[in-house]
Scaffold this motif. Structure first.
Motif, mmCIF file in Angstrom:
data_model
loop_
_atom_site.group_PDB
_atom_site.id
_atom_site.type_symbol
_atom_site.label_atom_id
_atom_site.label_comp_id
_atom_site.label_asym_id
_atom_site.label_seq_id
_atom_site.Cartn_x
_atom_site.Cartn_y
_atom_site.Cartn_z
ATOM 1 N N ASP A 72 -2.903 4.987 12.096
ATOM 2 C CA ASP A 72 -2.468 3.743 12.735
ATOM 3 C C ASP A 72 -1.559 2.905 11.847
ATOM 4 O OD1 ASP A 72 -4.307 2.900 10.861
ATOM 5 O OD2 ASP A 72 -5.614 1.871 12.296
ATOM 6 N N GLY A 73 -1.282 3.391 10.619
ATOM 7 C CA GLY A 73 -0.414 2.664 9.696
ATOM 8 C C GLY A 73 -1.137 1.584 8.902
ATOM 9 N N LYS A 74 -2.435 1.434 9.094
ATOM 10 C CA LYS A 74 -3.217 0.448 8.354
ATOM 11 C C LYS A 74 -3.918 1.126 7.182
ATOM 12 C CE LYS A 74 -4.079 -2.413 12.402
ATOM 13 N NZ LYS A 74 -5.104 -3.002 13.265
ATOM 14 N N ILE A 75 -4.313 0.314 6.201
ATOM 15 C CA ILE A 75 -5.014 0.846 5.039
ATOM 16 C C ILE A 75 -6.339 1.468 5.485
ATOM 17 C CG2 ILE A 75 -6.157 0.243 2.870
ATOM 18 C CD1 ILE A 75 -4.029 -1.970 2.541
ATOM 19 N N ALA A 88 0.840 -1.200 0.000
ATOM 20 C CA ALA A 88 0.000 0.000 0.000
ATOM 21 C C ALA A 88 0.871 1.243 0.000
ATOM 22 C CB ALA A 88 -0.919 0.003 1.210
ATOM 23 N N ASP A 89 0.468 2.215 -0.787
ATOM 24 C CA ASP A 89 1.128 3.507 -0.809
ATOM 25 C C ASP A 89 0.819 4.236 0.499
ATOM 26 O OD1 ASP A 89 2.482 5.551 -2.725
ATOM 27 O OD2 ASP A 89 0.851 6.661 -1.747
ATOM 28 N N GLU A 90 1.759 5.021 0.979
ATOM 29 C CA GLU A 90 1.553 5.757 2.234
ATOM 30 C C GLU A 90 0.335 6.672 2.188
ATOM 31 O OE1 GLU A 90 4.944 7.770 3.839
ATOM 32 O OE2 GLU A 90 6.236 6.022 3.583
#
Length: 116
Positions: free
Chosen positions: A77-80, A69-71
């Motif tokens: 939370d760092g999740k998609i 996944a792209d940032e």
């Protein structure tokens, strides 16, 4: 949407330059024998386990072997964050595309009201 509709409609065996026709670029996956569309904000790569034919429907069982996944589509939370992706889905009953809507519940939580 129009590019993905075209890619899903036309056979690569019959039209080998279909990526070129759409203007999309692809690279070979390092995890599975399939192309990855350059610039896709989310890539989910799967290995085929089994096709199950049942009347007019086919169920595809697959094992996820990589997710990238792209940032720009990640939440704090760092999740998609699905709200950032702009996902659409194909609905076969009306042969239409729909944009995914709002969150309506939490998996593995909503049914707890029936647990004793």
């Amino acid at each position: 949407m129009k590019e993905i509709d075209y890619l899903g409609t036309v056979s690569g065996y019959k039209v080998p330059d279909k990526f070129e026709r759409t203007g999309l670029k692809a690279v070979q996956s390092k995890h599975v024998d399939a192309p990855i569309i350059v610039g896709s904000p989310v890539v989910i790569e799967c290995e085929l386990i089994e096709f199950i034919e049942s009347g007019r429907f086919t169920t595809v069982l697959a094992k996820v072997v990589n997710i990238a996944a792209d940032e720009s589509v990640l939440g704090e939370d760092g999740k998609i964050d699905t709200g950032k992706i702009g996902m659409i889905f194909y609905e076969s009953f009306s042969n239409s595309y729909y944009r995914l809507g709002e969150k309506v519940g939490r998996a593995w939580s909503e049914g707890k009201v029936f647990m004793r």
